[in-house]
Design an enzyme around this catalytic site. Structure first.
Site, PDB file in Angstrom:
ATOM      1  N   ASP A 267       0.820  -1.199   0.000  1.00 23.85           N
ATOM      2  CA  ASP A 267       0.000   0.000   0.000  1.00 23.85           C
ATOM      3  C   ASP A 267       0.860   1.258   0.000  1.00 23.85           C
ATOM      4  O   ASP A 267       0.659   2.171  -0.799  1.00 23.85           O
ATOM      5  CB  ASP A 267      -0.945  -0.007   1.198  1.00 23.85           C
ATOM      6  CG  ASP A 267      -0.236  -0.441   2.496  1.00 23.85           C
ATOM      7  OD1 ASP A 267       1.018  -0.454   2.529  1.00 23.85           O
ATOM      8  OD2 ASP A 267      -0.931  -0.762   3.468  1.00 23.85           O
ATOM      9  N   ASN A 268       1.834   1.286   0.896  1.00 23.93           N
ATOM     10  CA  ASN A 268       2.737   2.432   0.974  1.00 23.93           C
ATOM     11  C   ASN A 268       3.564   2.581  -0.296  1.00 23.93           C
ATOM     12  O   ASN A 268       3.800   3.691  -0.778  1.00 23.93           O
ATOM     13  CB  ASN A 268       3.652   2.277   2.194  1.00 23.93           C
ATOM     14  CG  ASN A 268       4.518   3.492   2.427  1.00 23.93           C
ATOM     15  OD1 ASN A 268       5.578   3.640   1.832  1.00 23.93           O
ATOM     16  ND2 ASN A 268       4.079   4.376   3.308  1.00 23.93           N
TER      17      ASN A 268
END
Length: 428
Positions: A267-268
């Site tokens: 996600d990051n």
């Protein structure tokens, strides 16, 4: 340079750092008040389905997570006219499917699909789970929601409206990702659950909101993210601007969602790639991603924090190294020593510490109230303060444990975190 000059210089540096951290905390507090204490209605609420942008809501599932029925039901209740929901599981015998079947029967008017089976493209099981959903989605706008997240009925409409906006003063830098700050709800009295809630609802939220308000670097967690598939398909996870990449870096299989299967914090990394590779930006919605923490023991909390410190260490080493110096206890020592050296006020340390921690707690409570609303008052003030004190005291020893290793356990599997946040299954 004599010893007194060195001490004075260090004290100036310490005082500057102390005030800088307070400014960041105040920024997070003020920004939380402005963003979360009211939720304006979106112009897309109940919009004509022929004019509202289509959205595919992707919910990867694995097992019966805490509060699963209510979490999944919240996506069926969205006040938005043009969306579909795609659930994905790796195993046809997954118990989460019984919950999905019950909801499909209850909300027969909502367009729903279920995809069974994963496509293994890396070590990250969430990415493997999502691969087929990404391809099957009918719409370019994707809303990826963890199974542990529950959202308000207006979240999708407000998020799509933000995604379509242009950042003021950044004509070439459109918003490519809309995300939601996590907010922890407690349904268990275990101390680990309370520690997790105290962390997510105060220090984490405060810093997360402040960093995203300044918006000089990507800072995103993936519990609830809205972005375009067409943007993700241009990414390869290198974080090198696309115009500077060589032709070889765009080889088949090395771009799109599959490129992020090698990371644990996909996600990051997707958010960072949108920021650095495409030069695009993110924005926070005024909604939160509610997460019922569930039955978390003390050691569950410790190893969860250790896991993500070890991942962050490999992704942003400098920020991870200075992390203890942003915490309340370390800052109290820095401030106390610096002001005593600079001003020699002779004020007893205990007075300074009482003022410091009282103000720090007041800001954290205000952030908690801003993002949680009435829910922040349900659990009682004293249990929360005790958990808050425990969280603050544990921050440094947990950071030390996280700094000295590279192995993490996630969903029953052991991984070794490599450079740049990549990972591999542990050889032993």
């Amino acid at each position: 340079m004599n010893q007194e000059s060195v001490a004075y210089g260090l004290a100036l540096l310490g005082a500057g750092w102390y005030f800088a951290m307070w400014l960041i905390g105040l920024l997070g507090c003020i920004a939380a008040r402005r963003r979360y204490r009211r939720k304006p209605a979106s112009s897309l609420l109940h919009a004509n389905p022929h004019t509202a942008p289509g959205v595919s809501v992707l919910r990867p599932l694995k097992g019966l997570d805490t509060n699963l029925y209510e979490n999944l039901e919240s996506t069926f209740k969205q006040e938005y006219s043009n969306y579909e929901i795609i659930f994905s599981v790796a195993d046809e015998d997954d118990q989460a499917l019984t919950v999905v079947d019950a909801l499909r029967s209850k909300y027969a008017g909502v367009k729903v699909a279920v995809i069974i089976g994963e496509e293994v493209v890396g070590v990250n099981p969430k990415v493997n789970n999502l691969m087929r959903s990404f391809k099957a989605a009918a719409h370019d706008i994707l809303w990826v929601l963890d199974s542990g997240v529950m959202v308000d009925s207006g979240t999708l409409a407000r998020s799509v409206e933000i995604l379509a906006q242009q950042l003021p003063g950044h004509s070439a830098r459109r918003i490519a990702l809309v995300h939601h700050v996590p907010f922890a709800l407690i349904d268990e009295t275990k101390f680990g659950s309370r520690l997790e809630a105290a962390f997510l609802n105060t220090n984490h939220a405060k810093m997360y909101i402040a960093i995203n308000t300044v918006a000089i670097e990507s800072c995103v967690v993936g519990k609830s993210n809205l972005y375009r598939r067409s943007d993700v398909e241009r990414l390869n996870g290198s974080l090198i601007p696309i115009q500077s990449q060589s032709a070889s870096s765009q080889a088949p299989g090395k771009y799109g969602l599959a490129a992020f299967g090698r990371f644990l914090a996909e996600d990051n990394m997707i958010a960072s790639a949108l920021w650095h590779e495409l030069g695009l930006r993110h924005d926070l919605s005024c909604d939160v991603a509610r997460n019922v923490v569930g039955n978390m023991s003390f050691m569950d909390y410790v190893w969860r924090r250790v896991r993500w410190i070890r991942v962050r260490k490999r992704m942003v080493l400098a920020a991870t190294v200075v992390e203890p110096f942003t915490e309340s206890i370390m800052l109290s020592m820095i401030g106390n020593l610096s002001f005593a050296t600079l001003f020699g006020l002779g004020m007893p340390s205990w007075i300074f510490l009482i003022c410091h921690f009282s103000a720090w707690l007041a800001i954290d409570l205000d952030v908690y109230a801003s993002i949680g609303g009435h829910t922040s008052r349900k659990e009682g003030l004293m249990p929360f303060i005790l958990a808050w004190i425990g969280r603050e005291c544990l921050a440094f020893p947990i950071w030390l444990i996280g700094l000295v290793g590279d192995d993490v356990v996630w969903r029953g599997r052991k991984y070794q975190v490599l450079s740049n946040g990549e990972a591999r299954l542990h050889p032993t």
